[in-house]
Design a protein around this motif. Structure first.
Motif, mmCIF file in Angstrom:
data_model
loop_
_atom_site.group_PDB
_atom_site.id
_atom_site.type_symbol
_atom_site.label_atom_id
_atom_site.label_comp_id
_atom_site.label_asym_id
_atom_site.label_seq_id
_atom_site.Cartn_x
_atom_site.Cartn_y
_atom_site.Cartn_z
ATOM 1 N N ALA A 1 0.822 -1.212 0.000
ATOM 2 C CA ALA A 1 0.000 0.000 0.000
ATOM 3 C C ALA A 1 0.858 1.266 0.000
ATOM 4 O O ALA A 1 0.512 2.273 -0.624
ATOM 5 C CB ALA A 1 -0.932 0.004 1.208
ATOM 6 N N PHE A 2 1.985 1.217 0.708
ATOM 7 C CA PHE A 2 2.864 2.375 0.779
ATOM 8 C C PHE A 2 3.683 2.529 -0.499
ATOM 9 O O PHE A 2 3.956 3.644 -0.945
ATOM 10 C CB PHE A 2 3.789 2.230 1.987
ATOM 11 C CG PHE A 2 4.627 3.448 2.268
ATOM 12 C CD1 PHE A 2 4.041 4.632 2.671
ATOM 13 C CD2 PHE A 2 6.005 3.403 2.133
ATOM 14 C CE1 PHE A 2 4.812 5.751 2.943
ATOM 15 C CE2 PHE A 2 6.780 4.513 2.400
ATOM 16 C CZ PHE A 2 6.185 5.694 2.803
ATOM 17 N N PRO B 1 1.840 3.922 -4.599
ATOM 18 C CA PRO B 1 1.850 5.316 -5.076
ATOM 19 C C PRO B 1 3.246 5.784 -5.485
ATOM 20 O O PRO B 1 3.389 6.503 -6.484
ATOM 21 C CB PRO B 1 1.332 6.106 -3.868
ATOM 22 C CG PRO B 1 0.513 5.126 -3.101
ATOM 23 C CD PRO B 1 1.240 3.827 -3.254
ATOM 24 N N MET B 2 4.279 5.393 -4.726
ATOM 25 C CA MET B 2 5.637 5.790 -5.090
ATOM 26 C C MET B 2 6.065 5.122 -6.388
ATOM 27 O O MET B 2 6.748 5.730 -7.225
ATOM 28 C CB MET B 2 6.610 5.436 -3.965
ATOM 29 C CG MET B 2 6.438 6.270 -2.723
ATOM 30 S SD MET B 2 7.802 6.078 -1.561
ATOM 31 C CE MET B 2 7.625 4.356 -1.091
ATOM 32 N N LEU B 3 5.666 3.858 -6.584
ATOM 33 C CA LEU B 3 6.013 3.148 -7.806
ATOM 34 C C LEU B 3 5.325 3.771 -9.009
ATOM 35 O O LEU B 3 5.930 3.934 -10.078
ATOM 36 C CB LEU B 3 5.632 1.667 -7.679
ATOM 37 C CG LEU B 3 6.249 0.697 -8.689
ATOM 38 C CD1 LEU B 3 7.757 0.777 -8.671
ATOM 39 C CD2 LEU B 3 5.784 -0.726 -8.400
ATOM 40 N N VAL B 4 4.055 4.139 -8.825
ATOM 41 C CA VAL B 4 3.330 4.831 -9.897
ATOM 42 C C VAL B 4 4.026 6.151 -10.224
ATOM 43 O O VAL B 4 4.200 6.516 -11.396
ATOM 44 C CB VAL B 4 1.859 5.071 -9.494
ATOM 45 C CG1 VAL B 4 1.174 5.980 -10.502
ATOM 46 C CG2 VAL B 4 1.118 3.747 -9.393
ATOM 47 N N GLY B 5 4.440 6.874 -9.176
ATOM 48 C CA GLY B 5 5.155 8.122 -9.396
ATOM 49 C C GLY B 5 6.454 7.909 -10.149
ATOM 50 O O GLY B 5 6.808 8.690 -11.047
ATOM 51 N N SER B 6 7.172 6.846 -9.816
ATOM 52 C CA SER B 6 8.421 6.535 -10.517
ATOM 53 C C SER B 6 8.155 6.176 -11.971
ATOM 54 O O SER B 6 8.913 6.566 -12.866
ATOM 55 C CB SER B 6 9.140 5.375 -9.817
ATOM 56 O OG SER B 6 9.515 5.724 -8.509
ATOM 57 N N GLY C 1 7.484 10.121 5.482
ATOM 58 C CA GLY C 1 7.909 9.755 6.826
ATOM 59 C C GLY C 1 6.747 9.433 7.745
ATOM 60 O O GLY C 1 6.874 8.624 8.665
ATOM 61 N N VAL C 2 5.582 10.056 7.503
ATOM 62 C CA VAL C 2 4.398 9.757 8.305
ATOM 63 C C VAL C 2 3.476 8.776 7.589
ATOM 64 O O VAL C 2 2.331 8.579 7.997
ATOM 65 C CB VAL C 2 3.621 11.042 8.677
ATOM 66 C CG1 VAL C 2 4.480 11.943 9.550
ATOM 67 C CG2 VAL C 2 3.133 11.791 7.443
ATOM 68 N N GLY C 3 3.982 8.160 6.522
ATOM 69 C CA GLY C 3 3.236 7.098 5.856
ATOM 70 C C GLY C 3 2.297 7.548 4.765
ATOM 71 O O GLY C 3 1.482 6.751 4.287
ATOM 72 N N ALA D 1 10.304 2.397 0.968
ATOM 73 C CA ALA D 1 9.231 1.853 1.811
ATOM 74 C C ALA D 1 9.807 1.107 3.008
ATOM 75 O O ALA D 1 9.354 1.273 4.144
ATOM 76 C CB ALA D 1 8.340 0.924 0.988
ATOM 77 N N VAL D 2 10.820 0.284 2.756
ATOM 78 C CA VAL D 2 11.468 -0.474 3.824
ATOM 79 C C VAL D 2 12.076 0.472 4.857
ATOM 80 O O VAL D 2 11.965 0.258 6.068
ATOM 81 C CB VAL D 2 12.540 -1.408 3.230
ATOM 82 C CG1 VAL D 2 13.504 -1.900 4.311
ATOM 83 C CG2 VAL D 2 11.882 -2.604 2.543
ATOM 84 N N SER D 3 12.707 1.553 4.387
ATOM 85 C CA SER D 3 13.337 2.508 5.297
ATOM 86 C C SER D 3 12.295 3.171 6.202
ATOM 87 O O SER D 3 12.511 3.312 7.411
ATOM 88 C CB SER D 3 14.082 3.571 4.488
ATOM 89 O OG SER D 3 14.724 4.494 5.333
#
Length: 474
Positions: free
Chosen positions: A20-21, A24-29, A161-163, A300-302
């Protein structure tokens, strides 16, 4: 109804949180890479090999300077995630203020330095004379977007940082769409505007990032989100600023080492001529796709590791590592198989010159087989960085790049009298980096968090309450 900001990653299903986290970042990439591809097609097919080579030699310089800002915002994300997981909301606000001051000041300083030193740097990189002037002009315009890019890095890191990985995606998508529209208009002089050629792509980036950053800050301030950048309150920033620098400087050095290493590697490639430079540029576009899941899952892991370490949930960190390896390694392996199996078809998307495609195919056959190693590196480094041990991963980068990649690339390419030596050195450096990162992760020496969990009770409010919303999924 007000939107929810933040996601508590210290409870619930870890694989579900990661997916879930990360989505959105993958779509942005993917959106960023899609734009990069469109831009490369405009440049490579309509402006020619020299224009593509000019962008290729400029990119490492841009990445070196931007990576410094990315390093400091990595510190922001680490401290925000640990403060959020530990329920230290006063510390969270101090991190926002100190990071805002540091990032924007740094962006302005680096922009001025870049504008001044651009011709000298490109000369030292052995940029071919026929593209030197065009490269300097393009680079100087593109660097005007640096303070804006730093501001976007900062805001994205605060929210992640806050998810919350969704909000940055919406504004990034709008910015990329605007850039995609502006590119041909400014390149070819449509709608009565001057024909700017290659420089049009740089101006399109400056305009779109200015509008995106302004709109994002206005939106966050209007929604009264506590991590929204604002004018810092200087009186309480001392200790937090020092902590940010203690984490951020090694992270910035780490990012810079990677970037400067690429400058040296590009310089070695440049010594084999314009065709080798263009092949490296085209093949690097494929790298962007392959590295995308690795970098996304690494972030995401970080963040998951940071929140759980702040909350004292050490048991969940091991599970985060396991699922990170499965997701990141599995997806990257599939991309690697495609890149190695169909290299010529992929390269022809960006360039049609057979002389350029041949060394590009060689690159993908060699480097493409090691993509999965890169993916696993980002998982283990993500855990280590999430704990705030950025100095350690900086040492890993130092070993991988400056003990292996750069010297071996120089020695092997000259011994073989072929740019293929550079490709082999890059593959070897991934293997070395994975070995040292995994060894440190399994040693367990990264476990102590920087922000301790707040005591239970009224001094430790729920993050959703502090944000004025229920804690929601990002």
């Amino acid at each position: 109804m007000k939107p929810s900001f933040g996601r508590d990653l210290t409870t619930g299903s870890i694989p579900r949180h990661i997916v879930a986290f990360s989505i959105p970042m993958l779509v942005g990439s993917f959106l960023q890479t899609a734009y990069s591809f469109v831009n490369a097609i405009w440049v490579g097919r309509f402006l020619g090999t020299e224009a593509l080579a000019a962008v290729t030699v400029s990119f490492p310089v841009v990445f070196v300077l931007f990576s410094i800002g990315m390093g400091l915002t990595m510190a922001t994300s680490i401290l925000v995630s640990q403060s959020y997981g530990a329920r230290r909301m006063d510390e969270l606000r101090r991190v926002v203020d100190s990071s805002t001051l540091l990032i924007y000041a740094l962006g302005l300083v680096l922009t001025l330095l870049g504008e001044w030193l651009a011709p000298t740097i490109l000369t030292l990189m052995a940029t071919p004379p026929e593209i030197h002037a065009e490269s300097v002009s393009y680079l100087r315009i593109f660097l005007l977007s640096m303070p804006l890019g730093f501001g976007l890095f900062l805001t994205r890191s605060l929210l992640q940082g806050v998810g919350d990985s969704k909000t940055p995606l919406y504004f990034q998508a709008a910015s990329l769409l605007l850039t995609t529209v502006l590119d041909p208009i400014l390149i070819f002089g449509w709608m009565g505007l001057p024909k700017l050629g290659l420089n049009g792509t740089a101006w399109a980036t400056v305009v779109s990032q200015l509008l995106a950053l302004t709109a994002l800050i206005i939106y966050l301030r209007k929604k009264d989100v506590p991590v929204a950048p604002r004018m810092p309150r200087l009186g309480h920033l001392g200790p937090t600023t020092l902590k940010t620098l203690r984490i951020g400087v090694p992270a910035a050095v780490q990012q810079s080492l990677v970037s400067i290493g690429m400058v040296f590697v590009t310089g070695i490639v440049n010594s084999f001529g314009e065709v080798a430079t263009a092949a490296f540029g085209a093949a690097s576009r494929i790298d962007q796709i392959a590295f995308m899941p690795a970098m996304t899952f690494g972030m995401a892991v970080s963040t998951l590791a940071g929140q759980n370490l702040g909350a004292g949930r050490y048991d969940r960190v091991q599970e985060i590592f396991k699922w990170g390896c499965l997701f990141s390694g599995g997806i990257t392996l599939l991309i690697s198989l495609v890149a190695v199996s169909f290299p010529e078809a992929l390269l022809r998307i960006f360039i049609s010159d057979p002389a350029v495609i041949a060394p590009g195919v060689s690159y993908l056959h060699i480097v493409g087989t090691t993509y999965v190693l890169f993916a696993l590196i980002f998982v283990s480094n993500g855990i280590i960085n999430g704990a705030g041990r950025t100095f350690v991963t900086t040492v890993f980068s130092l070993v991988s790049l400056w003990v292996v990649r750069v010297p071996v690339a120089y020695w092997l390419s000259h011994r073989m009298n072929s740019v293929t030596g550079v490709w082999l050195a890059m593959a070897l450096s991934f293997a070395v980096s994975l070995a040292v990162s995994m060894a440190y992760y399994f040693s367990g020496r990264w476990r102590t968090p920087l922000v301790k969990k707040a005591p239970e009770g009224p001094t430790a409010p729920n993050p959703g309450e502090v944000f004025g919303h229920e804690t929601g999924e990002a």
